[in-house]
Design a protein around this motif. Structure first.
Motif, PDB file in Angstrom:
ATOM      1  N   HIS A  62       0.870  -1.176   0.000  1.00 34.02           N
ATOM      2  CA  HIS A  62       0.000   0.000   0.000  1.00 34.02           C
ATOM      3  C   HIS A  62       0.904   1.222   0.000  1.00 34.02           C
ATOM      4  O   HIS A  62       1.513   1.565   1.011  1.00 34.02           O
ATOM      5  CB  HIS A  62      -0.888  -0.015   1.255  1.00 34.02           C
ATOM      6  N   VAL A  63       1.021   1.856  -1.151  1.00 36.41           N
ATOM      7  CA  VAL A  63       1.905   3.015  -1.310  1.00 36.41           C
ATOM      8  C   VAL A  63       1.099   4.279  -1.034  1.00 36.41           C
ATOM      9  O   VAL A  63       0.096   4.543  -1.704  1.00 36.41           O
ATOM     10  CB  VAL A  63       2.514   3.070  -2.726  1.00 36.41           C
ATOM     11  N   THR A  64       1.551   5.052  -0.053  1.00 36.76           N
ATOM     12  CA  THR A  64       0.838   6.271   0.333  1.00 36.76           C
ATOM     13  C   THR A  64       1.583   7.542  -0.069  1.00 36.76           C
ATOM     14  O   THR A  64       1.013   8.633  -0.021  1.00 36.76           O
ATOM     15  CB  THR A  64       0.599   6.291   1.846  1.00 36.76           C
ATOM     16  N   ALA A  65       2.864   7.416  -0.433  1.00 41.56           N
ATOM     17  CA  ALA A  65       3.649   8.573  -0.857  1.00 41.56           C
ATOM     18  C   ALA A  65       4.841   8.074  -1.656  1.00 41.56           C
ATOM     19  O   ALA A  65       5.204   6.899  -1.606  1.00 41.56           O
ATOM     20  CB  ALA A  65       4.116   9.400   0.353  1.00 41.56           C
ATOM     21  N   GLY A  66       5.471   9.006  -2.402  1.00 32.63           N
ATOM     22  CA  GLY A  66       6.649   8.639  -3.180  1.00 32.63           C
ATOM     23  C   GLY A  66       6.474   8.950  -4.650  1.00 32.63           C
ATOM     24  O   GLY A  66       5.417   9.394  -5.097  1.00 32.63           O
ATOM     25  N   SER A  67       7.538   8.700  -5.410  1.00 34.79           N
ATOM     26  CA  SER A  67       7.513   8.946  -6.849  1.00 34.79           C
ATOM     27  C   SER A  67       8.468   7.963  -7.514  1.00 34.79           C
ATOM     28  O   SER A  67       9.045   7.102  -6.863  1.00 34.79           O
ATOM     29  CB  SER A  67       7.919  10.389  -7.159  1.00 34.79           C
ATOM     30  N   SER A 104       2.879   0.819   3.581  1.00 36.40           N
ATOM     31  CA  SER A 104       2.890  -0.420   4.356  1.00 36.40           C
ATOM     32  C   SER A 104       2.976  -1.628   3.447  1.00 36.40           C
ATOM     33  O   SER A 104       2.521  -1.586   2.295  1.00 36.40           O
ATOM     34  CB  SER A 104       1.628  -0.526   5.220  1.00 36.40           C
ATOM     35  N   LEU A 105       3.554  -2.713   3.989  1.00 40.01           N
ATOM     36  CA  LEU A 105       3.679  -3.964   3.236  1.00 40.01           C
ATOM     37  C   LEU A 105       3.205  -5.128   4.092  1.00 40.01           C
ATOM     38  O   LEU A 105       3.365  -5.130   5.316  1.00 40.01           O
ATOM     39  CB  LEU A 105       5.135  -4.223   2.826  1.00 40.01           C
ATOM     40  N   ARG A 140      -8.603   4.988   2.497  1.00 38.81           N
ATOM     41  CA  ARG A 140      -8.844   4.901   3.940  1.00 38.81           C
ATOM     42  C   ARG A 140      -9.166   3.469   4.349  1.00 38.81           C
ATOM     43  O   ARG A 140      -8.657   2.971   5.363  1.00 38.81           O
ATOM     44  CB  ARG A 140      -9.996   5.825   4.346  1.00 38.81           C
ATOM     45  N   ALA A 141     -10.011   2.787   3.559  1.00 35.08           N
ATOM     46  CA  ALA A 141     -10.407   1.413   3.906  1.00 35.08           C
ATOM     47  C   ALA A 141      -9.213   0.461   3.858  1.00 35.08           C
ATOM     48  O   ALA A 141      -9.015  -0.335   4.784  1.00 35.08           O
ATOM     49  CB  ALA A 141     -11.505   0.938   2.951  1.00 35.08           C
ATOM     50  N   ILE A 142      -8.415   0.541   2.792  1.00 29.31           N
ATOM     51  CA  ILE A 142      -7.238  -0.314   2.682  1.00 29.31           C
ATOM     52  C   ILE A 142      -6.242   0.033   3.777  1.00 29.31           C
ATOM     53  O   ILE A 142      -5.625  -0.853   4.402  1.00 29.31           O
ATOM     54  CB  ILE A 142      -6.595  -0.161   1.289  1.00 29.31           C
ATOM     55  N   GLY A 143      -6.082   1.327   4.063  1.00 28.71           N
ATOM     56  CA  GLY A 143      -5.165   1.753   5.111  1.00 28.71           C
ATOM     57  C   GLY A 143      -5.558   1.217   6.477  1.00 28.71           C
ATOM     58  O   GLY A 143      -4.694   0.809   7.266  1.00 28.71           O
ATOM     59  N   CYS A 144      -6.866   1.207   6.764  1.00 33.01           N
ATOM     60  CA  CYS A 144      -7.339   0.682   8.053  1.00 33.01           C
ATOM     61  C   CYS A 144      -7.045  -0.811   8.185  1.00 33.01           C
ATOM     62  O   CYS A 144      -6.640  -1.281   9.255  1.00 33.01           O
ATOM     63  CB  CYS A 144      -8.835   0.942   8.203  1.00 33.01           C
ATOM     64  N   LEU A 145      -7.244  -1.569   7.112  1.00 30.75           N
ATOM     65  CA  LEU A 145      -6.954  -3.000   7.156  1.00 30.75           C
ATOM     66  C   LEU A 145      -5.465  -3.253   7.363  1.00 30.75           C
ATOM     67  O   LEU A 145      -5.070  -4.128   8.149  1.00 30.75           O
ATOM     68  CB  LEU A 145      -7.443  -3.676   5.872  1.00 30.75           C
ATOM     69  N   PHE A 146      -4.633  -2.494   6.666  1.00 26.17           N
ATOM     70  CA  PHE A 146      -3.194  -2.631   6.872  1.00 26.17           C
ATOM     71  C   PHE A 146      -2.822  -2.272   8.310  1.00 26.17           C
ATOM     72  O   PHE A 146      -1.969  -2.932   8.922  1.00 26.17           O
ATOM     73  CB  PHE A 146      -2.413  -1.754   5.887  1.00 26.17           C
ATOM     74  N   ALA A 147      -3.443  -1.234   8.859  1.00 31.10           N
ATOM     75  CA  ALA A 147      -3.138  -0.828  10.229  1.00 31.10           C
ATOM     76  C   ALA A 147      -3.476  -1.952  11.215  1.00 31.10           C
ATOM     77  O   ALA A 147      -2.716  -2.203  12.163  1.00 31.10           O
ATOM     78  CB  ALA A 147      -3.910   0.440  10.585  1.00 31.10           C
ATOM     79  N   GLU A 148      -4.592  -2.633  11.000  1.00 29.27           N
ATOM     80  CA  GLU A 148      -4.959  -3.750  11.875  1.00 29.27           C
ATOM     81  C   GLU A 148      -3.969  -4.906  11.733  1.00 29.27           C
ATOM     82  O   GLU A 148      -3.571  -5.524  12.724  1.00 29.27           O
ATOM     83  CB  GLU A 148      -6.376  -4.222  11.556  1.00 29.27           C
TER      84      GLU A 148
END
Length: 316
Positions: A62-67, A104-105, A140-148
């Protein structure tokens, strides 16, 4: 066959001549589940490696920033956060240029999918069109699952392995529901789906073909390996995929040759041998017929994007 996991600090075996380095999944101990998760910083520098390499494990990113770009096999995908990517075991990939990715990975082997074996097929299908661009809601949904997932993995509370398997299953299902993903079940006909033993044989064939060791095998050889007749194998694979196994074997052979030409310095003769051709000239005709390009022209085109074709050994 090399193990898919290693303990901390165990280096990857040095690659053979012309091979791409193979990273194995680093786990905390001999009884730890074959799963790891974290940010790019937590997973370590190899998570952003800029040299072609492959894994023994799946990688959900899940890539949230970068280039820059994420090169997977023969395709150079621009990094445009937020996005979700699936990298399969055996795929050659690396990160290229720009500002390194953030996010996150989740890393896991086939063994970790034992409770939900159908997820293997879903992951293979998702990987065909990665990356997935995420709008704000899906991000947001994918991020929440990764956070869990990351919280369970870090805390290691009682029952955490079961929780990880369940959360990963939900993540895979949610990824399959992303906009545009519903129509990505490639190679499927409109006829009846394989069930029971037939479905198991079709899945085993798919996994067999995905391994580099099956390059050059015939339908009969695959059937013998799986303990069924060629006719039964053909019927099972056609029902499950809508396509004959012979065609899938040809495509797997071409794919393996493309990997070797794009990511190694093996000679064309050596690539031919590794994909089951004793005659390099026949291999050249086969490759041109299937791709429209000679092996040499294909390599020249893709080498512009891969300045370093050999990679040093590293940890999973």
């Amino acid at each position: 066959m090399r193990s898919t996991t290693v303990l901390p600090g165990v280096p990857s075996p040095p690659p053979g001549a012309g091979d791409v380095v193979l990273h194995r999944l680093e786990v905390a101990g001999p009884d730890a589940p074959p799963f790891a998760a974290g940010s790019f910083e937590e997973v370590g520098p190899l998570s952003r490696w800029d040299r072609p390499h492959r894994h023994t494990f799946y990688e959900l990113v899940h890539v949230t920033a970068g280039s820059g770009a994420h090169v997977v096999d023969l395709v150079r995908w621009p990094v445009r956060p937020p996005q979700l990517t699936v990298v399969l075991p055996g795929q050659v990939h690396h990160w290229e240029g720009g500002r390194g990715p953030e996010g996150s990975l989740a890393l896991f082997t086939d063994d970790f999918l034992v409770d939900h074996p159908g997820d293997r097929e879903v992951l293979r299908e998702l990987a065909t069109r990665c990356p997935f661009a995420l709008d704000a809601e899906h991000d947001r949904a994918i991020g929440c699952l990764f956070a869990e997932l990351l919280a369970e993995h870090r805390q290691r509370a009682a029952g955490h392995e079961s929780a990880l398997r369940s959360l990963l299953h939900v993540l895979v299902l949610r990824a399959a529901r992303l906009p545009g993903a519903a129509g990505r079940r490639t190679g499927r006909g409109n006829g009846p789906r394989a069930q029971g033993r037939s479905a198991a044989v079709a899945e085993a064939f798919t996994e067999l073909v995905a391994g580099s060791g099956a390059a050059g095998w015939s339908v009969r050889q695959c059937a013998d390996r799986l303990g069924v007749t060629p006719g039964y194998l053909t019927q099972a694979v056609r029902t499950a995929t809508g396509r004959p196994p012979g065609r899938l074997l040809i495509e797997a052979r071409v794919y393996r040759a493309q990997q070797l030409l794009a990511h190694t310095r093996l000679s064309v003769r050596q690539v031919a041998a590794r994909t089951g051709f004793s005659d390099p000239a026949y291999f050249g005709r086969f490759f041109r017929r299937e791709t429209g390009s000679s092996p040499g022209a294909f390599r020249k085109h893709h080498s512009r994007h891969h300045q370093s074709l050999e990679a040093p050994s590293g940890r999973a």
